[in-house]
Write a protein that holds these residues in place. Structure first.
Motif, PDB file in Angstrom:
ATOM      1  N   ASP A 150      33.245  38.939  66.451  1.00 57.05           N
ATOM      2  CA  ASP A 150      33.553  40.278  66.946  1.00 57.05           C
ATOM      3  C   ASP A 150      34.651  40.929  66.121  1.00 57.05           C
ATOM      4  OD1 ASP A 150      31.644  40.109  68.911  1.00 57.05           O
ATOM      5  OD2 ASP A 150      33.036  39.461  70.478  1.00 57.05           O
ATOM      6  N   ASP A 151      35.629  40.121  65.692  1.00 60.68           N
ATOM      7  CA  ASP A 151      36.700  40.671  64.841  1.00 60.68           C
ATOM      8  C   ASP A 151      36.128  41.230  63.541  1.00 60.68           C
ATOM      9  OD1 ASP A 151      38.646  39.911  66.659  1.00 60.68           O
ATOM     10  OD2 ASP A 151      39.004  37.977  65.689  1.00 60.68           O
ATOM     11  N   ILE A 152      35.230  40.460  62.923  1.00 62.68           N
ATOM     12  CA  ILE A 152      34.643  40.883  61.655  1.00 62.68           C
ATOM     13  C   ILE A 152      33.818  42.155  61.842  1.00 62.68           C
ATOM     14  CG2 ILE A 152      33.093  40.235  59.767  1.00 62.68           C
ATOM     15  CD1 ILE A 152      35.685  38.609  59.809  1.00 62.68           C
ATOM     16  N   LEU A 153      33.010  42.202  62.895  1.00 58.44           N
ATOM     17  CA  LEU A 153      32.165  43.365  63.133  1.00 58.44           C
ATOM     18  C   LEU A 153      33.003  44.600  63.471  1.00 58.44           C
ATOM     19  CD1 LEU A 153      29.253  41.703  65.130  1.00 58.44           C
ATOM     20  CD2 LEU A 153      29.197  42.544  62.769  1.00 58.44           C
ATOM     21  N   ALA A 154      34.058  44.400  64.256  1.00 55.82           N
ATOM     22  CA  ALA A 154      34.939  45.535  64.581  1.00 55.82           C
ATOM     23  C   ALA A 154      35.604  46.067  63.317  1.00 55.82           C
ATOM     24  CB  ALA A 154      35.997  45.091  65.603  1.00 55.82           C
ATOM     25  N   MET A 166      23.444  49.144  58.167  1.00 53.53           N
ATOM     26  CA  MET A 166      24.389  48.477  57.274  1.00 53.53           C
ATOM     27  C   MET A 166      25.274  47.476  58.013  1.00 53.53           C
ATOM     28  SD  MET A 166      23.975  49.508  54.140  1.00 53.53           S
ATOM     29  CE  MET A 166      25.539  49.253  53.303  1.00 53.53           C
ATOM     30  N   LEU A 167      25.391  47.603  59.318  1.00 60.41           N
ATOM     31  CA  LEU A 167      26.233  46.695  60.085  1.00 60.41           C
ATOM     32  C   LEU A 167      25.494  45.369  60.287  1.00 60.41           C
ATOM     33  CD1 LEU A 167      28.999  46.739  61.594  1.00 60.41           C
ATOM     34  CD2 LEU A 167      27.684  47.143  63.676  1.00 60.41           C
ATOM     35  N   PRO A 168      26.103  44.240  59.920  1.00 63.20           N
ATOM     36  CA  PRO A 168      25.418  42.959  60.098  1.00 63.20           C
ATOM     37  C   PRO A 168      24.980  42.753  61.549  1.00 63.20           C
ATOM     38  CG  PRO A 168      27.369  42.674  58.746  1.00 63.20           C
ATOM     39  CD  PRO A 168      27.418  44.078  59.279  1.00 63.20           C
ATOM     40  N   ALA A 169      23.788  42.215  61.712  1.00 63.26           N
ATOM     41  CA  ALA A 169      23.290  41.934  63.060  1.00 63.26           C
ATOM     42  C   ALA A 169      23.990  40.727  63.658  1.00 63.26           C
ATOM     43  CB  ALA A 169      21.783  41.676  63.002  1.00 63.26           C
ATOM     44  N   MET A 170      24.573  39.901  62.790  1.00 63.04           N
ATOM     45  CA  MET A 170      25.227  38.689  63.266  1.00 63.04           C
ATOM     46  C   MET A 170      26.211  38.225  62.194  1.00 63.04           C
ATOM     47  SD  MET A 170      23.361  35.318  64.904  1.00 63.04           S
ATOM     48  CE  MET A 170      22.614  34.709  63.420  1.00 63.04           C
ATOM     49  N   VAL A 171      27.242  37.511  62.631  1.00 61.55           N
ATOM     50  CA  VAL A 171      28.196  36.888  61.717  1.00 61.55           C
ATOM     51  C   VAL A 171      28.227  35.400  62.012  1.00 61.55           C
ATOM     52  CG1 VAL A 171      30.611  36.746  60.981  1.00 61.55           C
ATOM     53  CG2 VAL A 171      29.614  38.975  61.570  1.00 61.55           C
ATOM     54  N   GLU A 172      28.052  34.576  60.984  1.00 62.66           N
ATOM     55  CA  GLU A 172      28.168  33.130  61.144  1.00 62.66           C
ATOM     56  C   GLU A 172      29.224  32.612  60.178  1.00 62.66           C
ATOM     57  OE1 GLU A 172      24.838  30.720  63.144  1.00 62.66           O
ATOM     58  OE2 GLU A 172      24.207  31.129  61.085  1.00 62.66           O
TER      59      GLU A 172
END
Length: 619
Positions: free
Chosen positions: A568-572, A583-589
């Motif tokens: 959530d930090d990365i997406l925010a 362009m916003l990643p659907a997921m971060v791993e």
């Protein structure tokens, strides 16, 4: 149309050639690096009077036969420089006098083993002075030198070596076990030569040092060909072989195959190919003691890009300092201890240096550095800024970061210099402008050249592309050579755009582009945004399947050691920086370490297969 070398053609080509800014800059560079006008005059005189003598040299020059004249260049340099340091390899220091003796011995030894012009002498060695010895010896006798990747093993290694069918194979003793596994499958290799090691080589193999000991340090039967023969495409299957020895030698050799261009048109491309010596500051760099370029050679010598590090040693009389294997702190230590003013790096090297604890980075004075040259993979703009800040804080006179875009096939095309982004800070996001070749952006769908700031396929035209052949897999050439408006261009599979001032901005590889719901998504743009997050050390954006959109981007992230961040930090952070929609990643791993090839490129196929397992791939 192929180049036919004639004296009249050469005379027509030379006046406009010498009027080129690149030629003038190279002239100043040679004068600077060769120690001034006096030494330069001595070297030039020896080039024309050495070897077979002035009259025969002039006769050959009139016939545009230069294969026996050009070796005088190297021999004259080594003789004039004499006690100047040629290289530093661990605790061992080599003078140019010693380099000359060892090169001549090796050249004679190779000819004693039956090596003829155009026979291959392959190497699989770690960074060491032996590389310069073999490169110079094979160039003197006209034997291409395939650079084999020492990460390869088994069947992949066997096929890679056999692609070039070398007569002689020189390899590091630490790699003996891998070589023994495939030795019987290397039918074309007549002589296996072991470099280093504590004991005698296995039966049927030769010792590198014993070969040199038994050979005379006399002038061999010379026939010049700049022997560099790197491989390309090694992260996606069996590599292809790139014949840089033809393109970069043609004007200086009788052995090189002709390019697909007239001699008069090809010569300016040759001049531009070598102009990077000047663009990166060779006409100004001067060590206070040795009065030359002192280059730290840290990336593997088998990698084509490393030529930017060792080529000044080959042509300009630079001092090469070899790191057998990379270590971030030792990198800084050697810059201080050896007064390094020139280095070629991949971005991952800079990231590892910046990740060192502050107390470690502050231990070293880095004020000698003038040209820190980066390529091989996209370098995040923040890394560029941070490495400049580190070097200036530790004594550098100003920004040191330079960059180029090129490949094993093209050599260098664009160059980014500190003065470029000092004039306009936005340019630090670019890879520079076309200074060593021609550049174009082609809109494939519409069959036209792109306008400023319009994304399309990146096309290059250089001395190297005009002579490109892929020896051993010639049929692969049609995959990348394009004829547009009657001219030949090389398609590297990259996407990007050029701004109004001619600076190139890369947006990614065509095969890595993600098509999400019909919208083109460029991973490089997303990666650059994520890498600005203070907790992120490395990032790769790949595709994952989606039931409605076909595919969507997923961000694979490696954090700095000791730092935390959630998905959530990365997406925010991405949203705050302007990423939205597709362009916003659907997921971060998160990954403890992302898979990178040693040249700095992330091996994205290893990441993508995690998400596409048992799923039918996109078209």
């Amino acid at each position: 149309m192929q180049a036919e070398k004639t004296f009249s053609g050469m005379m027509r080509a030379l006046p406009p050639l010498f009027r080129m800014d690149e030629a003038k800059g190279l002239g100043r560079t040679f004068k600077q690096q060769w120690g001034g006008g006096g030494n330069t005059l001595k070297i030039v005189l020896k080039i024309f009077t050495g070897g077979q003598g002035l009259l025969k040299n002039l006769r050959d020059l009139g016939r545009v036969k230069v294969g026996k004249i050009v070796p005088n260049w190297s021999l004259a340099m080594w003789e004039i420089f004499d006690e100047r340091e040629a290289g530093v390899d661990g605790d061992r220091r080599y003078s140019y006098r010693e380099l000359k003796d060892r090169v001549l011995k090796l050249a004679n030894a190779l000819q004693g083993l039956g090596v003829q012009p155009k026979d291959r002498v392959a190497t699989m060695i770690y960074n060491s002075m032996a590389f310069l010895e073999i490169l110079n010896a094979t160039s003197l006798i006209g034997a291409p030198m395939p650079f084999v990747n020492w990460h390869l093993s088994g069947e992949e290694l066997r096929k890679t070596i056999n692609l070039r069918t070398p007569r002689v194979f020189i390899f590091d003793a630490d790699l003996l076990e891998e070589v023994l596994k495939i030795k019987d499958g290397l039918g074309g290799v007549e002589h296996f030569v072991v470099l280093g090691g504590d004991g005698p080589p296995p039966q049927g193999m030769l010792s590198y040092e014993e070969l040199l000991e038994k050979a005379p340090a006399t002038r061999p039967e010379v026939n010049f060909l700049a022997s560099l023969n790197p491989y390309t495409g090694g992260t996606t299957g069996i590599p292809k072989s790139s014949n840089l020895y033809d393109s970069l030698s043609y004007a200086l050799s009788d052995l090189a195959e002709a390019p697909r261009e007239t001699f008069e048109n090809f010569l300016p491309y040759t001049m531009r190919a070598f102009s990077y010596f000047y663009w990166f500051g060779g006409d100004r760099i001067c060590d206070p003691v040795s009065r030359n370029i002192r280059s730290l050679i840290v990336t593997p010598v088998y990698h084509a890009g490393t030529a930017a590090g060792w080529a000044p040693c080959f042509m300009l009389g630079a001092t090469g300092v070899f790191m057998r294997k990379f270590d971030a702190e030792e990198f800084l230590h050697l810059i201080e201890a050896e007064r390094i003013n020139w280095v070629f790096v991949a971005p991952t090297i800079l990231q590892r240096v910046l990740a060192l604890p502050d107390e470690v980075k502050k231990k070293y004075w880095l004020g000698s550095m003038r040209s820190l040259i980066c390529a091989a993979a996209p370098c995040p703009p923040q890394v560029k800024r941070d490495i400049n800040r580190l070097f200036m804080e530790r004594g550098a006179h100003g920004p040191v970061f330079s960059e180029y875009y090129g490949s094993s096939e093209t050599a260098i095309i664009t160059i980014l210099l500190p003065e470029d982004y000092e004039e306009d800070e936005r340019r630090i996001n670019s890879v520079g402008k076309a200074r060593c070749g021609d550049l174009g952006i082609f809109v494939e769908e519409e069959g036209r050249w792109a306008g400023p700031n319009e994304i399309g396929r990146v096309m290059g035209r250089t001395a190297s592309t005009l002579a490109l052949r892929y020896p051993g897999s010639e049929d692969k050439l049609h995959e990348s050579i394009r004829i547009i408006d009657g001219m030949e261009w090389y398609d590297d599979g990259l996407l990007g755009y050029v701004d109004e001032d001619g600076f190139l901005y890369l947006t990614g590889r065509l095969k890595e582009m993600i098509i999400s719901g019909g919208v083109n998504v460029y991973p490089l743009e997303i990666e650059g945004m994520i890498l600005r997050h203070p907790a992120v050390f490395d990032a790769a954006v790949v595709s994952m399947p989606h039931p409605d959109l076909g595919e969507v981007p997923i961000a694979c992230v490696q954090l700095h050691e000791g730092k935390d961040a959630s998905a959530d930090d990365i997406l925010a952070f991405c949203r705050e920086e302007g990423l939205h929609g597709y362009m916003l990643p659907a997921m971060v791993e998160f990954f403890p370490q992302l898979p990178r090839h040693i040249d700095g490129k992330i091996i994205k196929r290893e990441l993508e297969k995690l998400y596409w397992k048992d799923v039918e791939r996109k078209g």
